[in-house]
Each structure stands twice: as structure tokens, then as C-alpha cells.
Design a protein around this motif. Structure first.
Motif, mmCIF file in Angstrom:
data_model
loop_
_atom_site.group_PDB
_atom_site.id
_atom_site.type_symbol
_atom_site.label_atom_id
_atom_site.label_comp_id
_atom_site.label_asym_id
_atom_site.label_seq_id
_atom_site.Cartn_x
_atom_site.Cartn_y
_atom_site.Cartn_z
ATOM 1 N N LEU A 28 0.832 -1.202 0.000
ATOM 2 C CA LEU A 28 0.000 0.000 0.000
ATOM 3 C C LEU A 28 0.864 1.249 0.000
ATOM 4 C CD1 LEU A 28 -2.816 1.201 0.050
ATOM 5 C CD2 LEU A 28 -2.819 0.970 2.542
ATOM 6 N N ASN A 29 1.993 1.201 0.709
ATOM 7 C CA ASN A 29 2.922 2.331 0.671
ATOM 8 C C ASN A 29 3.425 2.583 -0.746
ATOM 9 O OD1 ASN A 29 2.818 3.129 3.315
ATOM 10 N ND2 ASN A 29 4.941 2.647 3.802
ATOM 11 N N THR A 30 3.617 1.513 -1.524
ATOM 12 C CA THR A 30 4.071 1.662 -2.907
ATOM 13 C C THR A 30 3.044 2.442 -3.719
ATOM 14 O OG1 THR A 30 5.284 -0.422 -2.760
ATOM 15 C CG2 THR A 30 4.809 0.409 -4.966
ATOM 16 N N TYR A 31 1.782 2.097 -3.549
ATOM 17 C CA TYR A 31 0.703 2.817 -4.246
ATOM 18 C C TYR A 31 0.693 4.279 -3.818
ATOM 19 C CZ TYR A 31 -4.032 4.320 -5.397
ATOM 20 O OH TYR A 31 -5.108 5.023 -5.881
ATOM 21 N N PHE A 42 -0.070 -1.569 -8.537
ATOM 22 C CA PHE A 42 -0.765 -1.799 -7.282
ATOM 23 C C PHE A 42 -1.999 -0.899 -7.237
ATOM 24 C CE2 PHE A 42 3.664 -2.768 -6.742
ATOM 25 C CZ PHE A 42 3.655 -3.960 -6.041
ATOM 26 N N VAL A 43 -3.119 -1.470 -6.861
ATOM 27 C CA VAL A 43 -4.368 -0.719 -6.805
ATOM 28 C C VAL A 43 -4.947 -0.809 -5.400
ATOM 29 C CG1 VAL A 43 -6.733 -0.579 -7.667
ATOM 30 C CG2 VAL A 43 -4.854 -1.021 -9.253
ATOM 31 N N GLN A 44 -5.117 0.335 -4.771
ATOM 32 C CA GLN A 44 -5.700 0.380 -3.431
ATOM 33 C C GLN A 44 -7.211 0.194 -3.530
ATOM 34 O OE1 GLN A 44 -5.167 3.646 -0.086
ATOM 35 N NE2 GLN A 44 -6.835 4.225 -1.449
ATOM 36 N N VAL A 45 -7.729 -0.822 -2.828
ATOM 37 C CA VAL A 45 -9.182 -1.035 -2.816
ATOM 38 C C VAL A 45 -9.796 -0.666 -1.472
ATOM 39 C CG1 VAL A 45 -9.004 -2.837 -4.563
ATOM 40 C CG2 VAL A 45 -9.064 -3.483 -2.136
ATOM 41 N N GLN A 46 -8.979 -0.587 -0.441
ATOM 42 C CA GLN A 46 -9.472 -0.150 0.858
ATOM 43 C C GLN A 46 -8.314 0.363 1.685
ATOM 44 O OE1 GLN A 46 -7.537 -2.635 3.415
ATOM 45 N NE2 GLN A 46 -9.372 -1.800 4.350
ATOM 46 N N GLN A 47 -8.659 0.997 2.779
ATOM 47 C CA GLN A 47 -7.687 1.627 3.660
ATOM 48 C C GLN A 47 -8.146 1.375 5.102
ATOM 49 O OE1 GLN A 47 -4.797 2.882 4.866
ATOM 50 N NE2 GLN A 47 -4.676 4.250 3.106
ATOM 51 N N GLY A 48 -7.210 1.197 6.025
ATOM 52 C CA GLY A 48 -7.569 1.046 7.425
ATOM 53 C C GLY A 48 -8.039 -0.351 7.789
ATOM 54 N N CYS A 49 -8.368 -0.529 9.074
ATOM 55 C CA CYS A 49 -8.752 -1.851 9.583
ATOM 56 C C CYS A 49 -9.678 -1.685 10.780
ATOM 57 C CB CYS A 49 -7.501 -2.633 9.974
ATOM 58 S SG CYS A 49 -7.830 -4.311 10.555
ATOM 59 N N ASP A 50 -10.758 -2.482 10.809
ATOM 60 C CA ASP A 50 -11.715 -2.425 11.915
ATOM 61 C C ASP A 50 -11.365 -3.375 13.047
ATOM 62 O OD1 ASP A 50 -13.243 -0.500 10.685
ATOM 63 O OD2 ASP A 50 -14.643 -1.935 9.778
ATOM 64 N N HIS A 51 -10.355 -4.210 12.855
ATOM 65 C CA HIS A 51 -10.011 -5.212 13.853
ATOM 66 C C HIS A 51 -8.901 -4.698 14.770
ATOM 67 C CE1 HIS A 51 -12.558 -7.665 11.422
ATOM 68 N NE2 HIS A 51 -11.744 -7.562 10.381
ATOM 69 N N ARG A 52 -8.768 -5.315 15.920
ATOM 70 C CA ARG A 52 -7.795 -4.856 16.913
ATOM 71 C C ARG A 52 -6.989 -6.036 17.445
ATOM 72 N NH1 ARG A 52 -9.159 -1.131 14.519
ATOM 73 N NH2 ARG A 52 -10.024 0.856 15.268
ATOM 74 N N GLU A 81 -0.234 -6.778 -15.244
ATOM 75 C CA GLU A 81 -0.621 -7.387 -13.970
ATOM 76 C C GLU A 81 -0.971 -6.304 -12.965
ATOM 77 O OE1 GLU A 81 1.816 -10.629 -12.426
ATOM 78 O OE2 GLU A 81 1.669 -9.754 -10.419
ATOM 79 N N VAL A 82 -2.068 -6.524 -12.241
ATOM 80 C CA VAL A 82 -2.515 -5.620 -11.187
ATOM 81 C C VAL A 82 -2.571 -6.395 -9.877
ATOM 82 C CG1 VAL A 82 -4.551 -4.415 -10.295
ATOM 83 C CG2 VAL A 82 -3.759 -3.965 -12.622
ATOM 84 N N VAL A 83 -2.068 -5.767 -8.822
ATOM 85 C CA VAL A 83 -2.115 -6.356 -7.481
ATOM 86 C C VAL A 83 -3.124 -5.574 -6.653
ATOM 87 C CG1 VAL A 83 -0.804 -6.982 -5.423
ATOM 88 C CG2 VAL A 83 0.327 -6.975 -7.665
ATOM 89 N N ILE A 84 -4.149 -6.277 -6.164
ATOM 90 C CA ILE A 84 -5.148 -5.657 -5.295
ATOM 91 C C ILE A 84 -4.552 -5.518 -3.903
ATOM 92 C CG2 ILE A 84 -7.391 -5.994 -4.186
ATOM 93 C CD1 ILE A 84 -7.548 -5.281 -7.148
ATOM 94 N N THR A 85 -4.535 -4.294 -3.380
ATOM 95 C CA THR A 85 -3.858 -4.084 -2.105
ATOM 96 C C THR A 85 -4.677 -3.195 -1.185
ATOM 97 O OG1 THR A 85 -1.734 -3.468 -1.113
ATOM 98 C CG2 THR A 85 -2.545 -2.058 -2.871
ATOM 99 N N GLY A 86 -4.311 -3.211 0.081
ATOM 100 C CA GLY A 86 -4.948 -2.418 1.123
ATOM 101 C C GLY A 86 -4.389 -2.855 2.464
ATOM 102 N N VAL A 87 -4.952 -2.366 3.538
ATOM 103 C CA VAL A 87 -4.515 -2.784 4.875
ATOM 104 C C VAL A 87 -5.157 -4.112 5.244
ATOM 105 C CG1 VAL A 87 -4.502 -2.162 7.323
ATOM 106 C CG2 VAL A 87 -4.132 -0.397 5.599
ATOM 107 N N ASP A 88 -6.443 -4.269 4.924
ATOM 108 C CA ASP A 88 -7.210 -5.475 5.267
ATOM 109 C C ASP A 88 -8.181 -5.737 4.123
ATOM 110 O OD1 ASP A 88 -8.533 -7.578 6.600
ATOM 111 O OD2 ASP A 88 -9.914 -6.190 7.607
ATOM 112 N N ILE A 89 -7.690 -6.277 3.006
ATOM 113 C CA ILE A 89 -8.514 -6.318 1.797
ATOM 114 C C ILE A 89 -9.725 -7.226 1.950
ATOM 115 C CG2 ILE A 89 -6.579 -5.709 0.299
ATOM 116 C CD1 ILE A 89 -6.640 -8.605 -0.757
#
Length: 422
Positions: A20-23, A141-151, A186-194
Motif C-alpha cells: 500500500l505504501n508503494t501505491y 498496485f491498486v488500493q481497494v481499501q484503507q484502514g482496519c476495523d479489527h484490533r 498485472e494488477v495487485v489488489i492491495t490495502g490494509v485489510d482487503i
């Protein structure tokens, strides 16, 4: 929503940490260029471990030594968590938190406030961007989401990234279509918690539903790769895509963390050991050639030798190939920091054992591939990545960015050796 394009000139970005940092680095590079901040060097830090934070500060000092007149920007997860550590560094000209680093105005040369850091937990949406290219990279790299609801009890990242925020499906398809038109194969789906994708969107679409619609909307996309998956959240549409859609590549990385049930419970993970194994078995039943990687933490608080052995055995039981091994690192403010800690020497030794186990598993996989054919995406004229993500080298140059069919003829120093056949 402006399109972002990279070139070899202008602002530079040092990206540490995750995909995600790369994106995000490409977004910041374009923002700095558009703002005329062409002498900028942006260091996008990571905070997943104490060592990652140390490397970020070390990188900032090195960058200043080597570029005494550059405009140096410190940003990323480590900056978001501890902005004062970077505000006080004489090497740093500008400090941007994770919300502000994605905003174009944060890079204006006339910006009066050199420190912009917000409360990330109040952010509710992702910032709209269209990235057209990735400097020096063959895959996008393609960001599809950001952040995380889990702890999870060991993890500080939700406090650096905020809660789950998903990108609308139409915007993802628009970005991917543009990347394919720009020549990316090629595309990589990425995020913190996809696997948490969509829970905040109308109708709560799942990751699998989004990927299915994406592939329908962009039929010209040749290859799609999924980044880290949580085995507790993989939906049925993902399994159906694995079975039916050859464009979904048969390389899956699992956010496993441990192979011991008690440790997994103390980590506050949502899966158990058996879930990891059953996930791998189910995928292999659908795609017999599938290969798996995993994140594993060595020396989590209260981990006994027997508990560690369960993690070590998981590599064989789940037939894992690519291991990302993390020696446990205390993150102040997390519940795990208050738990009884494992001695540092034991953590180091266990991490070493896991890495050795990973090397054996990787060598076994690579040698088993000799004689097979594969498609390879060329990252450089002399090296590509197979569909299973294994690196492959050739004895003659091949155009970077292209996909070639190759025969695997040998293994040399953890890399496949191949011959181009088409």
C-alpha cells in the motif's frame, strides 16, 4: 479526480514497508511534481515493527547527508503514530500524517505549516486518485481499501491507518482500465485489510463480489493478484473465482501470524490453526497448482517452545512456501505489550528457525517446478516473476513489462532458470 503519472525526473520517493505504501508513494510523487516541489525526497515510513521505525529515521538521516539541499518530507505510519519524533529531526523539512500525505495541497511550496497530522480515526473516506503508472515497476498496485476495523493485540497499524474505508467499485474499475491501457499486464489488489473490503459501502459488497465485477468490467486485464488474505474473512465468491477465473493468479498470501491456537486467541485473531490448513486445502482442491505464503510472528508474548513448534509444523501441514517472518516487536499502547514477554534471544532463535524452514520449503517448491512451463511477467530484461510469484532469470534479454511463456530448466540461488518458448 486527477490522473497521476510518473517519470524518471522530479521528486523522489523512498517507500518503506507494505505494498500500500508503494501505491501511495506514486500519489505523493505526482502531487509533489504538480506542486513544483521537484527537489523533494519523500520518505514513506513503516511502523509494523520497532526495527521498521528505526530504519525510517535512519533513512531520513542518510537521505539528508547525501542530499544536503533537498526538501525532505517525512510521512507514513511511523510519522502518524509519533509525529514529534520527526518534527524534532533537523533533517526533515515537512511532516505529513497519513491523511495529509494523500492531499495535493500538502505539497505546495508556500505551505506555512510544516507539520500536518490529523486524528486518523476521524477519517471516513479514501481520497480519490487515478494512478497511471508506477516508477520502475512492471506490475501495478491498486488500493481497494484503507484502514482496519479489527484490533489484534500486537498490531498498532489501525491507529496509524484508521478504520476500514473502501474504494467504490466503479472507481477501482476505472483505475485498472487506465493501467491496462498504459501497458500494465498485472494488477495487485492491495490495502490494509482487503478481506474487509465493502463493509462500509452501500449493500456491503464483499471482496469477491468486487473482484468478479472488476474482471467483468475490464476483460482486457491479463493478470490479477491478491495481496494478504485473512483466512477468517475469505468469501465464497473468492473461492469461485479461484476455481473459474484463470486471470486470478494461483499465489495467495495468508495473514496467519501463528500456528498455535492459544497464541492466536491471545493475538485476538479470528481464525484458528485449522482454518489456515482448511483454507489451503480448499484452494488446492480448486487450483491444484496453488502456492501459499504467510506472515508469521516468532516469540509472541507467552509463547512456549511447544507453541512455537506448532507454528513451525504449520509450514508443513499447510504446505506454505513463501514465509514473511517477523520477530515479535513490542508496540507501546497495544495489549500485547502488557503481556509476559519472551526473552529476546529466544525470539531471535525462533525467527531464525522459521526462516530456515521457509528456505527449505521454497527450495522444495522451486526444484519441483523444473521441467514445467509458466508465464512470466518481466520485471527487468533479465528477470521476471512466474504466475506463482517465483523469480525466474533468462540467459538472453527480454523486454521488461511483457509476459512471456517459458520452460523452467533449473534452479540457481533461490531463483528459477528459464528458456523463453513463446
Amino acid at each position: 479526480m486527477t490522473a497521476l503519472k510518473t517519470t524518471d525526473r522530479g521528486p523522489r520517493v523512498v517507500s518503506l514497508g507494505c505494498r500500500l505504501n508503494t501505491y501511495e508513494s506514486e500519489v505523493m510523487r505526482s502531487h509533489a511534481r504538480t506542486a513544483g516541489l521537484n527537489d523533494a525526497i519523500i520518505v514513506n515510513t513503516c511502523a509494523v515493527t520497532k526495527e521498521a521505525e528505526r530504519q525510517g529515521r535512519q533513512t531520513l538521516r542518510r537521505v539528508r547527508r547525501e542530499n544536503p539541499t533537498a526538501h525532505i518530507v517525512a510521512t507514513g505510519c511511523a510519522v502518524q503514530l509519533n509525529p514529534d519524533h520527526y518534527t524534532d529531526m533537523p533533517e526533515v523539512d515537512r511532516v505529513l500524517g497519513n491523511e495529509y500525505k494523500m492531499k495535493a495541497e500538502s505539497f505546495f511550496p508556500e505551505l506555512e505549516n510544516r507539520v500536518l497530522v490529523s486524528d486518523i480515526m476521524t477519517v471516513r473516506e479514501t481520497t480519490a486518485h487515478l494512478v497511471e503508472g508506477f516508477d520502475g515497476r512492471a506490475r501495478a498496485f491498486v488500493q481497494v481499501q484503507q484502514g482496519c476495523d479489527h484490533r489484534c493485540t500486537f498490531c498498532i497499524i489501525p491507529f496509524a491507518r484508521g478504520n476500514n474505508r473502501s474504494v467504490p467499485m466503479g472507481r477501482i474499475a476505472q483505475e485498472v482500465r487506465g493501467l491496462v491501457e498504459a501497458g500494465y499486464r498485472e494488477v495487485v489488489i492491495t490495502g490494509v485489510d482487503i478481506t474487509g473490503y465493502g463493509s462500509d459501502l452501500p449493500g456491503a459488497p464483499t471482496l469477491g463480489q468486487m473482484v468478479r465485477r472488476l474482471l467483468m468490467a475490464v476483460p482486457e486485464l491479463p493478470r490479477l493478484r491478491l495481496s494478504s488474505l485473512d483466512p477468517a474473512e475469505v468469501d465464497d465468491d473468492i473461492f469461485q473465482l479461484i476455481a473459474d477465473e484463470p486471470r486470478v493468479l494461483p499465489h495467495f498470501h495468508i495473514s496467519a501470524q501463528s500456528g498455535d491456537n492459544m497464541i492466536l486467541k491471545r493475538m485476538k485473531r479470528r481464525h484458528l490453526r485449522g482454518n489456515i490448513i482448511s483454507f489451503c486445502e480448499r484452494v488446492r482442491a480448486l487450483r491444484p497448482d496453488a502456492v501459499f505464503g504467510a506472515d508469521l510472528i516468532a516469540g509472541f508474548p507467552t509463547e512456549t517452545e511447544d507453541m512455537f513448534q506448532n507454528t513451525l509444523r504449520l509450514v508443513d501441514d499447510a504446505e506454505l512456501t513463501y514465509l514473511h517472518v517477523f520477530p515479535y516487536s513490542i508496540r507501546p499502547g497495544t495489549p500485547a505489550a502488557a503481556m509476559p514477554q519472551v526473552e529476546g534471544a529466544a525470539i531471535k532463535a525462533r525467527a531464525s528457525q522459521l526462516r530456515e524452514k521457509g528456505e527449505v520449503a521454497l527450495n522444495k517448491f522451486l526444484n519441483a517446478r523444473v521441467g514445467a512451463t509458466t508465464d512470466a511477467l518481466m520485471e527487468r530484461p533479465d528477470m521476471g516473476r512466474c504466475t506463482h510469484f517465483a523469480p525466474i532469470t533468462f540467459d538472453r534479454p527480454v523486454e521488461a513489462g511483457t509476459v512471456v511463456k517459458a520452460r523452467i530448466v533449473g534452479v540457481d540461488d533461490k531463483m528459477l532458470k528459464g528458456e523463453v518458448i513463446a
